[in-house]
Design a protein around this motif. Structure first.
Motif, mmCIF file in Angstrom:
data_model
loop_
_atom_site.group_PDB
_atom_site.id
_atom_site.type_symbol
_atom_site.label_atom_id
_atom_site.label_comp_id
_atom_site.label_asym_id
_atom_site.label_seq_id
_atom_site.Cartn_x
_atom_site.Cartn_y
_atom_site.Cartn_z
ATOM 1 N N ASP A 37 -3.160 4.161 5.108
ATOM 2 C CA ASP A 37 -3.273 3.615 6.468
ATOM 3 C C ASP A 37 -4.745 3.468 6.820
ATOM 4 O O ASP A 37 -5.548 4.375 6.556
ATOM 5 N N ASP A 87 12.426 5.805 3.970
ATOM 6 C CA ASP A 87 11.007 5.548 4.180
ATOM 7 C C ASP A 87 10.413 6.696 4.987
ATOM 8 O O ASP A 87 11.085 7.697 5.259
ATOM 9 N N GLU A 103 1.330 6.808 1.070
ATOM 10 C CA GLU A 103 0.989 5.618 1.842
ATOM 11 C C GLU A 103 -0.474 5.636 2.256
ATOM 12 O O GLU A 103 -1.054 6.703 2.488
ATOM 13 N N ARG A 137 0.820 -1.208 0.000
ATOM 14 C CA ARG A 137 0.000 0.000 0.000
ATOM 15 C C ARG A 137 0.861 1.267 0.000
ATOM 16 O O ARG A 137 0.407 2.319 0.433
ATOM 17 N N LYS A 138 2.074 1.140 -0.483
ATOM 18 C CA LYS A 138 2.999 2.269 -0.500
ATOM 19 C C LYS A 138 3.512 2.510 -1.915
ATOM 20 O O LYS A 138 3.762 1.574 -2.666
ATOM 21 N N ARG A 177 6.363 4.998 -4.276
ATOM 22 C CA ARG A 177 7.616 5.741 -4.136
ATOM 23 C C ARG A 177 8.028 6.360 -5.465
ATOM 24 O O ARG A 177 7.949 5.732 -6.517
#
Length: 215
Positions: free
Chosen positions: A43, A83, A41, A26-27, A29
């Motif tokens: 959450d 990160d 991201e 679910r990230k 970059r």
């Protein structure tokens, strides 16, 4: 597949990929040529038994701040890829009212997206894709430039682009690799130092010494 993961795969991933972002779980970059990173991201929040509630947040991680944060690992194999723990600023991707969990509340609740499965998942996904493509992604890409990031951090309204460090420490971290050594030395000399900021000042002087030697 989890309904949120389905939403991300169907609606968020295509627009993120088109903008050059890579995906892991679910990230997402995006890395600039100088090593600075923009991260997006997802959450989740287990706060509503009838809906999937989640936040979408982007994090700006300049390599200079990452290397300060993990400076003890600078020359070791333990120095992993940047990160969100090394973010210098973060900003929520705000949902339109019709897909917000509590559209009439203030922060942090106003930033939460929500959908019912399967009734409103597609609507939520469509709104998310549009906000990402039209607003969030262009902004994130622009803020990968350190000067643009510094300007916006120093001028953004409270609750929008949230800085992690003080204004002066943010300025030092974002200027440390690009501005003339003499200008930065003068900036450091004119900075009042407290115990919290002292490690940054020490690190910045060492980094400037290295730059001066190389130049």
């Amino acid at each position: 597949m989890n309904p949120l993961d389905m939403l991300i795969r169907q609606y968020a991933a295509p627009v993120m990929k088109a903008a050059g972002f890579t995906k892991k779980g679910r990230k997402f970059r995006l890395t600039a040529p100088n090593g600075d990173c923009a991260l997006l991201e997802f959450d989740t929040h287990a706060v509503d038994p009838e809906k999937f509630v989640f936040d979408v947040t982007f994090f700006m991680v300049p390599l200079s701040h990452w290397e300060f944060t993990y400076r003890q690992y600078r020359q070791s194999d333990e120095m992993h890829a940047p990160d969100a723990s090394g973010a210098l600023a973060r900003c929520p991707v705000m949902p339109p009212p019709d897909v917000a969990w509590w559209p009439d509340e203030g922060m942090p609740f106003r930033s939460r997206w929500a959908f019912s499965e399967p009734e409103t998942r597609d609507v939520c996904g469509q709104r998310l894709a549009r906000v990402l493509a039209d607003e969030a992604i262009p902004r994130v890409v622009r803020l990968l430039d350190r000067r643009a990031l510094l300007e916006e951090i120093l001028t953004a309204p409270d609750g929008d682009l949230m800085r992690i460090r003080s204004r002066r420490m943010t300025e030092i971290i974002l200027r440390i690799d690009d501005d003339p050594v003499a200008d930065l030395t003068a900036l450091l000399d004119g900075t009042e130092v407290n115990d919290w900021d002292k490690p940054i000042i020490i690190w910045a002087r060492e980094r400037l010494s290295q730059r001066a030697a190389e130049e």
